[in-house]
Design a protein around this motif. Structure first.
Motif, PDB file in Angstrom:
ATOM      1  N   ARG A  48       0.821  -1.200   0.000  1.00  0.00           N
ATOM      2  CA  ARG A  48       0.000   0.000   0.000  1.00  0.00           C
ATOM      3  C   ARG A  48       0.865   1.263   0.000  1.00  0.00           C
ATOM      4  O   ARG A  48       0.396   2.341  -0.230  1.00  0.00           O
ATOM      5  CB  ARG A  48      -0.903   0.031   1.226  1.00  0.00           C
ATOM      6  CG  ARG A  48      -1.869  -1.143   1.308  1.00  0.00           C
ATOM      7  CD  ARG A  48      -2.986  -0.986   0.333  1.00  0.00           C
ATOM      8  NE  ARG A  48      -4.010  -1.995   0.570  1.00  0.00           N
ATOM      9  CZ  ARG A  48      -5.118  -2.078  -0.108  1.00  0.00           C
ATOM     10  NH1 ARG A  48      -5.356  -1.237  -1.088  1.00  0.00           N
ATOM     11  NH2 ARG A  48      -6.006  -3.015   0.160  1.00  0.00           N
TER      12      ARG A  48
ATOM     13  N   THR B   9      -9.436   0.008  -6.143  1.00  0.00           N
ATOM     14  CA  THR B   9      -8.371   0.696  -5.416  1.00  0.00           C
ATOM     15  C   THR B   9      -7.551   1.519  -6.401  1.00  0.00           C
ATOM     16  O   THR B   9      -7.308   1.097  -7.533  1.00  0.00           O
ATOM     17  CB  THR B   9      -7.453  -0.282  -4.671  1.00  0.00           C
ATOM     18  OG1 THR B   9      -6.940  -1.248  -5.599  1.00  0.00           O
ATOM     19  CG2 THR B   9      -8.205  -1.013  -3.573  1.00  0.00           C
TER      20      THR B   9
ATOM     21  N   HIS C 250     -15.768   0.621  -2.648  1.00  0.00           N
ATOM     22  CA  HIS C 250     -14.554   1.196  -2.043  1.00  0.00           C
ATOM     23  C   HIS C 250     -14.640   1.192  -0.516  1.00  0.00           C
ATOM     24  O   HIS C 250     -14.103   2.076   0.142  1.00  0.00           O
ATOM     25  CB  HIS C 250     -14.297   2.621  -2.570  1.00  0.00           C
ATOM     26  CG  HIS C 250     -15.381   3.618  -2.257  1.00  0.00           C
ATOM     27  ND1 HIS C 250     -15.250   4.558  -1.254  1.00  0.00           N
ATOM     28  CD2 HIS C 250     -16.593   3.827  -2.813  1.00  0.00           C
ATOM     29  CE1 HIS C 250     -16.343   5.305  -1.212  1.00  0.00           C
ATOM     30  NE2 HIS C 250     -17.182   4.874  -2.148  1.00  0.00           N
ATOM     31  N   ASP C 251     -15.305   0.160   0.017  1.00  0.00           N
ATOM     32  CA  ASP C 251     -15.450   0.084   1.476  1.00  0.00           C
ATOM     33  C   ASP C 251     -14.410  -0.807   2.133  1.00  0.00           C
ATOM     34  O   ASP C 251     -14.434  -1.023   3.347  1.00  0.00           O
ATOM     35  CB  ASP C 251     -16.854  -0.421   1.832  1.00  0.00           C
ATOM     36  CG  ASP C 251     -17.129  -1.824   1.299  1.00  0.00           C
ATOM     37  OD1 ASP C 251     -16.271  -2.371   0.570  1.00  0.00           O
ATOM     38  OD2 ASP C 251     -18.207  -2.377   1.595  1.00  0.00           O
ATOM     39  N   GLY C 252     -13.472  -1.345   1.341  1.00  0.00           N
ATOM     40  CA  GLY C 252     -12.423  -2.205   1.893  1.00  0.00           C
ATOM     41  C   GLY C 252     -12.840  -3.647   2.089  1.00  0.00           C
ATOM     42  O   GLY C 252     -12.022  -4.479   2.483  1.00  0.00           O
TER      43      GLY C 252
ATOM     44  N   GLU D 181      -2.137   4.200  -1.557  1.00  0.00           N
ATOM     45  CA  GLU D 181      -3.538   4.054  -1.942  1.00  0.00           C
ATOM     46  C   GLU D 181      -4.262   5.365  -1.701  1.00  0.00           C
ATOM     47  O   GLU D 181      -4.233   5.919  -0.596  1.00  0.00           O
ATOM     48  CB  GLU D 181      -4.210   2.935  -1.148  1.00  0.00           C
ATOM     49  CG  GLU D 181      -5.656   2.721  -1.571  1.00  0.00           C
ATOM     50  CD  GLU D 181      -6.319   1.561  -0.873  1.00  0.00           C
ATOM     51  OE1 GLU D 181      -7.563   1.471  -0.933  1.00  0.00           O
ATOM     52  OE2 GLU D 181      -5.597   0.741  -0.253  1.00  0.00           O
ATOM     53  N   LEU D 182      -4.916   5.853  -2.750  1.00  0.00           N
ATOM     54  CA  LEU D 182      -5.647   7.107  -2.642  1.00  0.00           C
ATOM     55  C   LEU D 182      -7.074   6.850  -2.184  1.00  0.00           C
ATOM     56  O   LEU D 182      -7.694   5.856  -2.558  1.00  0.00           O
ATOM     57  CB  LEU D 182      -5.665   7.819  -4.004  1.00  0.00           C
ATOM     58  CG  LEU D 182      -4.298   8.174  -4.600  1.00  0.00           C
ATOM     59  CD1 LEU D 182      -4.476   8.847  -5.959  1.00  0.00           C
ATOM     60  CD2 LEU D 182      -3.503   9.074  -3.660  1.00  0.00           C
ATOM     61  N   LYS D 183      -7.600   7.761  -1.395  1.00  0.00           N
ATOM     62  CA  LYS D 183      -8.957   7.628  -0.895  1.00  0.00           C
ATOM     63  C   LYS D 183      -9.955   8.008  -1.978  1.00  0.00           C
ATOM     64  O   LYS D 183      -9.799   9.005  -2.677  1.00  0.00           O
ATOM     65  CB  LYS D 183      -9.155   8.523   0.327  1.00  0.00           C
ATOM     66  CG  LYS D 183     -10.573   8.446   0.907  1.00  0.00           C
ATOM     67  CD  LYS D 183     -10.746   9.392   2.091  1.00  0.00           C
ATOM     68  CE  LYS D 183     -12.174   9.341   2.620  1.00  0.00           C
ATOM     69  NZ  LYS D 183     -12.364  10.279   3.754  1.00  0.00           N
TER      70      LYS D 183
ATOM     71  N   SER E  28     -13.435   9.455  -2.543  1.00  0.00           N
ATOM     72  CA  SER E  28     -14.376  10.230  -1.725  1.00  0.00           C
ATOM     73  C   SER E  28     -15.831   9.981  -2.102  1.00  0.00           C
ATOM     74  O   SER E  28     -16.731  10.193  -1.283  1.00  0.00           O
ATOM     75  CB  SER E  28     -14.062  11.728  -1.855  1.00  0.00           C
ATOM     76  OG  SER E  28     -14.291  12.173  -3.183  1.00  0.00           O
TER      77      SER E  28
END
Length: 534
Positions: free
Chosen positions: A352, A530, A402-404, A377-379, A381
């Motif tokens: 990461r 991701t 994109h909740d992991g 890793e970019l967030k 939004s």
């Protein structure tokens, strides 16, 4: 075994038996065969060498096509006869003699041409396989396969043109693919209206037909063909009210922009085509290496030119607009290579977090510089589902991509009949917002199943979530693709590289064009997206 150009032996499968016909005209089995002086019979041996085994059919010029055997070399041959011979067979024999002088692996071989006065015949290579016309009856080909076939046809024509000859009869019925994957061009048949330029333009027709299943020259009937055969049997291209044909990318998804431009340029009468050898060299740059996947229909179209290679043959020959596309693709490929190298240098560090610039001191300025250039890793939004052609029933749960949690994601409905959303939609996509302008290195998408086709797009607009808004967004984003698309991808992870290192990105669109098969139809889930960058 010599290989050279000759009259056509188009292939047609009848009841599991591969047969060969001229220009696709099938024999009328119900019509009684009228014997005449010079007519052949099964078991007869011609020129003390060629045994006639089976009458297959008659070609569009009225010649009899037989399957035979060379009793000396013990190899199968095709024997094309006409009677009487003499002056009436001069054109056929002269064409065969001329074609036999051109030796090329992508041309049908001509072995013999004999005039016995009461009849004349040409002996040529027997090809087990199928014509391009028959191959496309199962559906349009993927771009890699279409490029391979186009390259073979261009190479064959380059050999013909090098002798100052013209082929004059290039269409899906004279392009044949043997059972071992060899692509051959058959049936050179020239008249005063043909030229080398028209041969080259015909390659545009071959590419268009392979990519769409439609023939862009349906208004030009096949010489000598009866209704329902030859070019007349091929569906016409999709046209607007003024008769202009739709580009391949407008007909089906997944066609690379450069291949689309090249095809349409070849069909454009206002754009001078390149010579056949230049076009063959250009298509060879795009072709899948034969020793890897000669006609494999999986994976994206691969561009084989590498950094340091000579410039595009089209650019050298005249700088047509399609050469610009090659230059852009090579630049993207170079950036992708550098990104890949920098990513792999991470060693034992966290996947990461991948520093690309080592800190030189503990000074705050150096720390800030390192943080700004650190690949991480970019967030994401925000995310939403883009469905410009649908009923808005599938636009929920975009936040799950994109909740992991890779076990939970957004999924399409099940579509019946066709992988391209049941022929109901251009596609669907997941739009993501990075919150601010970012330097992006790669995007990885985890899917629920193998076999999907998709691409990554980018744009600058962010209209409201509605059918009209989604349509406007897709129109804008479809102009800017990142890297190469995935075609029927054999994995569940798609990684997109090829981002411009000097450009910032905020909005991205993962656009799905074909769904993988499921138990009751076609369906896919997007489990996680991701983004790596800084």
């Amino acid at each position: 075994m010599p290989s050279s150009a000759g009259p056509s032996i188009d292939t047609i499968t009848e009841g599991g038996r591969v047969t060969q016909v001229g220009e696709g005209q099938e024999a009328e089995e119900s019509a009684p065969h009228v014997m005449a002086f010079g007519a052949p019979t099964a078991g007869e041996i011609l020129a003390e060498r060629y045994e006639l085994v089976e009458h297959i059919n008659n070609d569009s010029a009225g010649r009899l096509v037989w399957r035979g055997v060379d009793v000396i070399l013990r190899r199968p041959v095709a024997v094309v006869l006409r009677y009487p011979g003499g002056d009436s067979a001069t054109e056929m024999l002269q064409g065969a003699v001329a074609a036999s002088r051109v030796i090329h692996p992508n041309l049908v071989g001509v072995y013999d041409a004999i005039d016995e006065a009461d009849r004349a015949y040409v002996v040529r290579e027997w090809v087990d396989g199928q014509s391009l016309r028959e191959m496309v009856t199962d559906g349009p080909l993927d771009p890699a396969r279409a490029t391979t076939i186009g390259n073979a046809v261009a190479s064959a024509l380059a050999a013909v043109h090098a002798t100052d000859m013209v082929h004059g009869n290039v269409h899906p019925g004279t392009v044949m693919i043997s059972d071992d994957g060899r692509v051959v061009l058959a049936d050179a048949r020239t008249d005063g209206d043909d030229s080398q330029q028209s041969d080259v333009r015909a390659i545009g027709g071959i590419l268009y037909f392979a990519l769409t299943g439609h023939w862009p020259h349906a208004e030009a009937p096949l010489r000598g063909a009866t209704a329902g055969h030859g070019r007349a049997a091929i569906p016409d291209a999709v046209r607007d009210a003024e008769g202009r044909i739709a580009a391949p990318r407008q007909v089906r998804a997944g066609v690379p922009a450069y291949l689309d431009d090249l095809t349409m340029d070849l069909l454009d009468a206002e754009i001078a085509p390149p010579s056949s050898d230049v076009l063959a060299a250009e298509l060879a740059r795009l072709d899948v290496p034969a020793d890897e996947q000669f006609l494999d229909n999986t994976g994206p179209l691969r561009f084989s030119a590498e950094t340091g290679d000579e410039p595009s043959p089209l650019a050298v020959a005249g700088g047509r607009k399609v050469a610009i596309g090659i230059a852009g693709l090579l630049a993207v490929a170079l950036v992708g290579l550098l990104i890949g190298i920098s990513t792999l240098r991470g060693g034992d560090e966290s996947p990461r977090t991948n520093p690309v610039a080592a800190p030189s001191s503990n000074a705050p300025a150096d720390e800030a510089t390192r943080a700004a250039t650190e690949v991480r890793e970019l967030k994401i939004s925000d995310a939403r589902i883009i469905d410009p052609d649908g009923d808005r029933e599938e636009v929920r749960n975009a936040e799950w991509v994109h909740d992991g949690d890779e076990d939970k994601g957004w999924e399409t409905q099940t579509y019946k009949g066709h992988a391209n959303f049941g022929n109901m939609k251009r596609g669907m996509g997941v739009w993501i917002d990075l919150g601010d302008e970012r330097t992006v290195k790669s995007v990885q998408v985890l899917l629920s199943a193998r076999g999907a086709s998709a691409q990554l797009l980018t744009g600058t607009v962010n209209p409201p979530s509605s059918k009209a808004g989604d349509a406007a967004l897709f129109t804008d984003y479809s102009k800017s693709r990142i890297g190469q698309p995935f075609e029927e991808h054999d994995g569940t992870k798609m990684t997109f590289n090829g981002f411009d290192a000097d450009k910032k990105y905020r909005y991205l669109l993962f656009w799905i064009t074909e769904l993988p098969p499921s138990e009751r139809g076609f369906k896919v889930g997007v489990q996680e997206i991701t983004v790596q960058g800084s």
